[in-house]
Enzyme design. Sequence first.
Site, PDB file in Angstrom:
ATOM      1  N   GLU A  88      67.343 102.779  17.131  1.00 25.83           N
ATOM      2  CA  GLU A  88      67.348 101.286  16.673  1.00 25.83           C
ATOM      3  C   GLU A  88      65.912 100.898  16.391  1.00 25.83           C
ATOM      4  OE1 GLU A  88      70.122  97.721  15.799  1.00 25.83           O
ATOM      5  OE2 GLU A  88      69.711  98.262  17.826  1.00 25.83           O
TER       6      GLU A  88
ATOM      7  N   ASP B 127      67.840 104.300   3.255  1.00 24.52           N
ATOM      8  CA  ASP B 127      66.850 104.085   3.246  1.00 24.52           C
ATOM      9  C   ASP B 127      66.358 103.277   2.345  1.00 24.52           C
ATOM     10  OD1 ASP B 127      64.121 103.766   4.471  1.00 24.52           O
ATOM     11  OD2 ASP B 127      63.760 105.841   2.481  1.00 24.52           O
ATOM     12  N   HIS B 128      65.907 102.099   2.656  1.00 23.20           N
ATOM     13  CA  HIS B 128      65.264 100.523   2.729  1.00 23.20           C
ATOM     14  C   HIS B 128      66.426  99.925   1.408  1.00 23.20           C
ATOM     15  CE1 HIS B 128      61.741 102.507   3.189  1.00 23.20           C
ATOM     16  NE2 HIS B 128      60.877 101.436   2.270  1.00 23.20           N
TER      17      HIS B 128
ATOM     18  N   CYS C 101      70.155  88.362  16.063  1.00 22.39           N
ATOM     19  CA  CYS C 101      70.047  89.266  15.252  1.00 22.39           C
ATOM     20  C   CYS C 101      71.804  89.191  14.236  1.00 22.39           C
ATOM     21  CB  CYS C 101      71.943  90.860  16.021  1.00 22.39           C
ATOM     22  SG  CYS C 101      70.150  91.622  16.141  1.00 22.39           S
TER      23      CYS C 101
ATOM     24  N   HIS D 293      65.000  97.396  10.914  1.00 27.08           N
ATOM     25  CA  HIS D 293      65.101  98.362  11.386  1.00 27.08           C
ATOM     26  C   HIS D 293      64.368  99.377  11.121  1.00 27.08           C
ATOM     27  CE1 HIS D 293      66.952  95.698  15.125  1.00 27.08           C
ATOM     28  NE2 HIS D 293      67.689  95.445  14.360  1.00 27.08           N
TER      29      HIS D 293
ATOM     30  N   HIS E  56      69.576  94.502   7.777  1.00 27.12           N
ATOM     31  CA  HIS E  56      71.294  94.353   8.228  1.00 27.12           C
ATOM     32  C   HIS E  56      71.318  92.663   9.040  1.00 27.12           C
ATOM     33  CE1 HIS E  56      71.612  95.984  12.590  1.00 27.12           C
ATOM     34  NE2 HIS E  56      70.688  95.042  12.626  1.00 27.12           N
TER      35      HIS E  56
ATOM     36  N   HIS F 147      67.485  91.492   8.558  1.00 26.23           N
ATOM     37  CA  HIS F 147      65.804  91.683   9.639  1.00 26.23           C
ATOM     38  C   HIS F 147      66.005  92.672   9.252  1.00 26.23           C
ATOM     39  CE1 HIS F 147      69.196  91.567  12.811  1.00 26.23           C
ATOM     40  NE2 HIS F 147      69.171  92.401  12.836  1.00 26.23           N
TER      41      HIS F 147
HETATM   42 NI    NI Z   1      69.128  94.368  14.232  1.00 26.34          NI
END
Ligand code: NI
Length: 137
Positions: A126, A79-80, A33, A41, A14, A39
Amino acid sequence: MVYIQRRERFSSAHQLFNPNWSIEKNDEVFGKCANKNFHGHNFNLIVTVKGSINPDTGFVMNLVDLKRLMKIYVTDKLDHRNLNTDVDFMIGKMASTEVLAVEIWKILEPKISEHHAFLHCVRLEETENNFVEYYGE
Ligand code: NI
């Protein structure tokens, strides 16, 4: 009332960025961020369901059913994936953990009700240190 919990894990990318703000203001508020190249998580999603015990099963809700709902309607879509660009229910929204937790609630709440149980809490972890909980209000 008995509370049951199920954890599922997913990994998503995100970027936190408000298009109404300047680059400088985004950097100031969101820091790392706001990175334009995104990037990722590794999230933990913990769903708590409450209800009374069904005397025929001894269950509040069959955890196999809860696992399936979380997977089909939530984690398979996340996911992914990139929360900013790939996820239909996040398009046009801030890709924060808070917003994601609320959207997950909206998806799961009616599905869990079909199983004669009630969604109590959506918890999203997160990082090891940053968590969000949403109770539907
Ligand atoms: Ni983040």
